[in-house]
Design a protein around this motif. Structure first.
Motif, short mmCIF file in Angstrom:
data_model
loop_
_atom_site.label_atom_id
_atom_site.label_comp_id
_atom_site.label_asym_id
_atom_site.label_seq_id
_atom_site.Cartn_x
_atom_site.Cartn_y
_atom_site.Cartn_z
N LEU A 7 0.83 -1.21 0.00
CA LEU A 7 0.00 0.00 0.00
C LEU A 7 0.86 1.26 0.00
CD1 LEU A 7 -2.92 1.02 0.12
CD2 LEU A 7 -2.72 1.04 2.62
N THR A 8 1.96 1.25 0.76
CA THR A 8 2.84 2.43 0.77
C THR A 8 3.48 2.65 -0.60
OG1 THR A 8 4.75 1.11 1.53
CG2 THR A 8 3.37 2.16 3.22
N ILE A 9 3.79 1.58 -1.31
CA ILE A 9 4.39 1.71 -2.64
C ILE A 9 3.40 2.31 -3.62
CG2 ILE A 9 5.34 0.45 -4.61
CD1 ILE A 9 7.32 0.52 -2.38
N TYR A 10 2.21 1.71 -3.71
CA TYR A 10 1.24 2.13 -4.73
C TYR A 10 0.60 3.48 -4.38
CZ TYR A 10 1.86 -2.55 -6.55
OH TYR A 10 2.41 -3.69 -7.07
N LEU A 11 0.39 3.73 -3.10
CA LEU A 11 -0.16 5.02 -2.71
C LEU A 11 0.85 6.14 -2.96
CD1 LEU A 11 -2.54 6.52 -1.51
CD2 LEU A 11 -1.65 6.03 0.78
N ALA A 12 2.12 5.86 -2.66
CA ALA A 12 3.16 6.86 -2.94
C ALA A 12 3.27 7.13 -4.43
CB ALA A 12 4.50 6.39 -2.38
N PHE A 13 3.15 6.08 -5.24
CA PHE A 13 3.18 6.24 -6.69
C PHE A 13 2.03 7.14 -7.16
CE2 PHE A 13 1.43 4.55 -10.76
CZ PHE A 13 2.39 5.10 -11.61
N ALA A 16 2.69 10.73 -6.00
CA ALA A 16 3.75 11.34 -6.79
C ALA A 16 3.20 11.78 -8.15
CB ALA A 16 4.91 10.38 -6.97
N LEU A 17 2.38 10.93 -8.74
CA LEU A 17 1.75 11.27 -10.03
C LEU A 17 0.83 12.48 -9.86
CD1 LEU A 17 1.74 10.24 -12.94
CD2 LEU A 17 -0.25 8.83 -12.35
N TYR A 18 0.07 12.48 -8.77
CA TYR A 18 -0.82 13.61 -8.50
C TYR A 18 -0.01 14.89 -8.32
CZ TYR A 18 -3.55 16.86 -5.67
OH TYR A 18 -4.14 18.00 -5.17
N ALA A 19 1.04 14.83 -7.51
CA ALA A 19 1.85 16.02 -7.25
C ALA A 19 2.48 16.54 -8.54
CB ALA A 19 2.94 15.70 -6.23
N LEU A 43 5.33 15.90 0.31
CA LEU A 43 5.66 15.54 1.69
C LEU A 43 5.06 14.18 2.05
CD1 LEU A 43 6.87 16.24 4.45
CD2 LEU A 43 4.76 17.49 4.98
N ALA A 44 3.82 13.92 1.58
CA ALA A 44 3.18 12.63 1.83
C ALA A 44 3.95 11.49 1.16
CB ALA A 44 1.73 12.66 1.34
N GLY A 140 6.92 -0.82 -8.06
CA GLY A 140 5.57 -1.35 -8.02
C GLY A 140 5.28 -2.43 -9.03
N PHE A 141 5.96 -2.37 -10.19
CA PHE A 141 5.56 -3.25 -11.28
C PHE A 141 6.69 -4.11 -11.85
CE2 PHE A 141 2.97 0.64 -11.32
CZ PHE A 141 1.71 0.08 -11.07
N VAL A 142 7.92 -3.90 -11.40
CA VAL A 142 9.05 -4.68 -11.94
C VAL A 142 9.74 -5.49 -10.85
CG1 VAL A 142 11.20 -4.58 -13.25
CG2 VAL A 142 9.38 -2.92 -13.73
N THR A 143 10.14 -4.85 -9.77
CA THR A 143 10.84 -5.56 -8.69
C THR A 143 10.34 -5.07 -7.34
OG1 THR A 143 13.02 -6.00 -7.71
CG2 THR A 143 12.78 -3.93 -8.92
N ASN A 144 9.25 -5.65 -6.90
CA ASN A 144 8.59 -5.22 -5.66
C ASN A 144 9.33 -5.75 -4.44
OD1 ASN A 144 6.75 -4.99 -3.43
ND2 ASN A 144 5.11 -4.71 -4.91
N PRO A 145 9.72 -4.87 -3.52
CA PRO A 145 10.46 -5.34 -2.33
C PRO A 145 9.59 -6.14 -1.36
CG PRO A 145 9.98 -2.99 -2.15
CD PRO A 145 9.57 -3.40 -3.53
N PHE A 146 8.27 -6.11 -1.55
CA PHE A 146 7.37 -6.81 -0.63
C PHE A 146 6.71 -8.02 -1.28
CE2 PHE A 146 7.40 -2.31 0.74
CZ PHE A 146 7.99 -2.50 1.98
N GLY A 147 7.33 -8.54 -2.33
CA GLY A 147 6.84 -9.77 -2.94
C GLY A 147 7.01 -10.96 -2.01
#
Length: 659
Positions: A7-13, A16-19, A43-44, A140-147
């Motif tokens: 969730l932290t990965i995809y929400l940050a993505f 970041a896109l929104y910002a 900041l988020a 998020g889509f190539v090498t996820n650290p939480f796989g």
């Protein structure tokens, strides 16, 4: 943890896109509220990146082997500090750390007091966020650290023994802080082009950022060399490995940039050149990341053959194309109001020569690094470029660079006269010739080290002369004692004298680099009780033994050292056998003095306790590490805040409406 981490990965993505989008809208609509919203989203993103890092560190520290990354790089027997260090042992963890640093830098710029209400902020932030978005796409889509794995292993694969070293706790962190740090001046440069601000404002605002990034990159390279010297067992600290070269090339171009910006600030010259240098520097950091992660070149430092390299290659192409487009669209504007060189004998010309040498060195290293790929593409087989090529090319470049460093501090701006050159350089030149004569008199016969040490002496002496003259001039006015005058002279001119301290550090390092090239080596297989002689050292092999360290076995040799008939002590070269690793790991034994290092490797042994040792005498290596320490002190001094070094922003841009 799996859900929260992802969730932290995809929400940050998403944020970041929104910002990124909201900053662009804020720019076009000239709406401060949109810009402020983008800053809050940035900041988020940083907070979420911090949480992602914390979660992964907790997973690594608590051996949660159901996570693929934890399973691949840790084991239960690892000390906690190395479990946490596994954060940068693989692709996804190290890229998460890179993203964290990038988000941290972006927030620091966006919320900087010096940039408050500055119209450059949304542009700079958007450029940095474009980089963050790319890294979150990878995470998020190539090498996820939480796989996660389909099963829960009882034990992990363990950490590469070469990474279980104090040097590797610092090397990746400092290197990444340097790599990522150059994104900031890059973003400022592109922003200045977009806003058509051709003055030196953006240079002054990024000077501290650039020096900090340069210092971290320097430390990353030096600590990497220190690690290689103690852990790899080949007897050196720099092998011109492709990944070493990848971090060295942006260091060269960044060094050139730090010198050439002074010409633009003082005389308004080299605007196109400076923009090009910072673009090249940042592009080279991405290229270096591509080399590390693509597997196209063999390296002890690489992460292996993965498909991530292709993504970085595409990203590199986009960065270069975008940067060149912006640069060329503003080319005519940058060419306006350019100053001119008044004389070849001037400080400006010496800085330009400095830049040409550094960029020439960059090209030489780049060509030697990629030549195996070029040869394979053209001829069908790979031709390897080795250490002799790089040493032969870079040795004269090093001397030329040090000579220019010697000239720069004392040569005058605009034009130097013969009298000026005589007054400034006659005494240092004579003393340097004396140094060369003394070395020859003490038996040094090779031409290169004699010339090299004469040039290094010349550089150090000219800098000492500059310090002396500055103190003398200040005492004449203030009547202060020497130490007080030196203190105020330096703190009121931090940039200049911090640079001189950096030059001292480089000169000291050069003493070690030149000396260590003249090493002596022997490899012998000897029975217990026998001796090995090299130069005036006598090494007595006393016994071979084994001990247990946790779940690992250590085989070590006890060796007594004498030098010139005097007892020095004992050293114990080792071979470590890790339960989670097939190959034994070499632990070098080093006896260091300012004059030389005695370097001993236990290469192998037989059942009758005969042992094979590689013994080297490496002259002056300790000076490399001392010089790097001095260099770091100079960098910190140059950027340390103080009332004499404040920068007041003056570019505010057009007045914006707030709706």
């Amino acid at each position: 943890m799996y859900i929260i981490g992802n969730l932290t990965i995809y929400l940050a993505f998403a944020l970041a896109l929104y910002a990124f989008i909201i900053f662009i809208l804020g720019i076009f609509k000239q709406d401060q509220r949109l810009v402020d919203s983008g800053k809050s989203a940035t900041l988020a993103v940083f907070i979420l990146a911090s949480i992602s890092m914390l979660i992964l560190l907790i997973l690594l520290g608590t051996s949660q082997f159901q996570f693929e990354y934890v399973y691949s790089y840790t084991s239960t027997d690892l000390p906690l500090v190395y479990k946490l260090a596994a954060l940068f042992a693989g692709n996804s963890g190290s890229l998460l750390m890179w993203t964290f640093f990038l988000a941290m830098y972006t927030v620091m710029v966006a919320y900087s007091k010096k940039m408050k209400n500055n119209p450059m902020v949304p542009y700079i932030s958007a450029i940095l966020l474009g980089n963050i978005i790319f890294f979150y796409i990878i995470l998020g889509f190539v090498t996820n650290p939480f796989g996660m794995l389909d099963f829960v292993p009882q034990e992990g694969r363990g950490l590469n023994p070469m990474l279980q070293d104090p040097g590797m706790l610092l090397h990746p962190v400092t290197l990444y802080l340097g790599y990522v740090g150059f994104a900031v001046p890059f973003a400022f440069a592109i922003t200045a082009l977009i806003l058509k601000t051709t003055d030196a404002f953006w240079l002054r605002m990024t000077r501290r950022w650039t020096i900090i990034a340069w210092c971290f990159l320097t430390l990353g390279n030096v600590i990497g060399g220190w690690w290689a010297y103690l852990e790899l067992g080949w007897g050196g600290y720099w092998a011109w490995d492709p990944v070493e070269n990848a971090s060295f090339m942006p260091w060269l171009t960044a060094t050139a940039y730090l010198h050439s910006v002074m010409i633009q600030e003082r005389k308004g010259m080299l605007k196109v050149w400076n923009i090009s240098l910072i673009i090249l520097t940042y592009a080279l950091t991405i290229f270096g990341t591509f080399l590390v992660r693509s597997g196209v070149l063999t390296s002890v430092h690489a992460f292996g053959d993965t498909n991530i390299g292709s993504y970085f290659l595409i990203f590199l192409a986009l960065v270069v194309i975008f940067s060149l487009y912006v640069l060329m669209s503003r080319y005519q504007l940058l060419k306006q109001d350019n100053g001119q060189f008044d004389s070849l004998l001037s400080k400006e010309s010496s800085f330009l020569v400095n830049n040409l040498i550094l960029v020439g060195g960059t090209f030489a290293v780049f060509w030697g690094t990629i030549f195996p790929l070029v040869s394979e593409a053209v001829r069908g087989y790979r031709v390897t470029v080795g250490i002799p090529f790089f040493n032969a090319v870079m040795s004269p470049i090093l001397l030329a660079l040090i000579f220019v460093m010697a000239v720069c501090p004392l040569i005058a701006w605009q034009r130097s006269t013969v009298k000026n050159l005589k007054d400034n350089f006659l005494i240092p030149a004579i003393l340097s010739i004396v140094v060369a004569a003394v070395l020859a008199g003490f038996g040094m016969r090779a031409a290169y080290p004699i010339i090299a040490y004469a040039v290094i002496s010349f550089m150090l002496l000219t800098h000492l002369l500059e310090f002396y003259r500055g103190v003398k001039a200040r005492r004449k006015v203030t009547k202060e004692n020497y130490l007080v005058a030196l203190y105020y002279l330096m703190v009121k001119n931090r940039r200049r004298y911090g640079g001189y301290i950096i030059h001292f550090g480089i000169g000291i390092m050069a003493i070690g680099i030149v000396g260590s090239a003249f090493d002596d080596e022997t490899m012998q297989t000897v029975p217990k009780g026998s001796t090995i002689e090299i130069q005036d050292y006598v090494l007595t092999y006393e016994y071979l033994a084994q001990r247990r360290e946790g779940v690992n076995d250590v085989v070590f040799a006890n060796i007594h050292i004498q030098k010139g008939g005097k007892d020095i002590g004992y050293i114990q070269p080792e071979r470590l056998f890790f339960s989670t690793w097939d190959e034994p790991h070499t632990q070098v034994a080093v006896h260091s003095t300012l004059r030389e290092d005695l370097y001993v490797v236990l290469s192998g042994w037989e059942s009758d306790e005969r042992a094979t040792f590689v013994v080297k005498v490496n002259p002056l290596v300790e000076w490399v590490w001392i010089g790097s320490f001095v260099l770091t002190i100079g960098s910190i001094f140059a950027v340390w805040p103080g009332k004499y070094g404040n920068i007041t922003p003056r570019y505010r841009g057009p007045k914006r409406k707030v709706s």
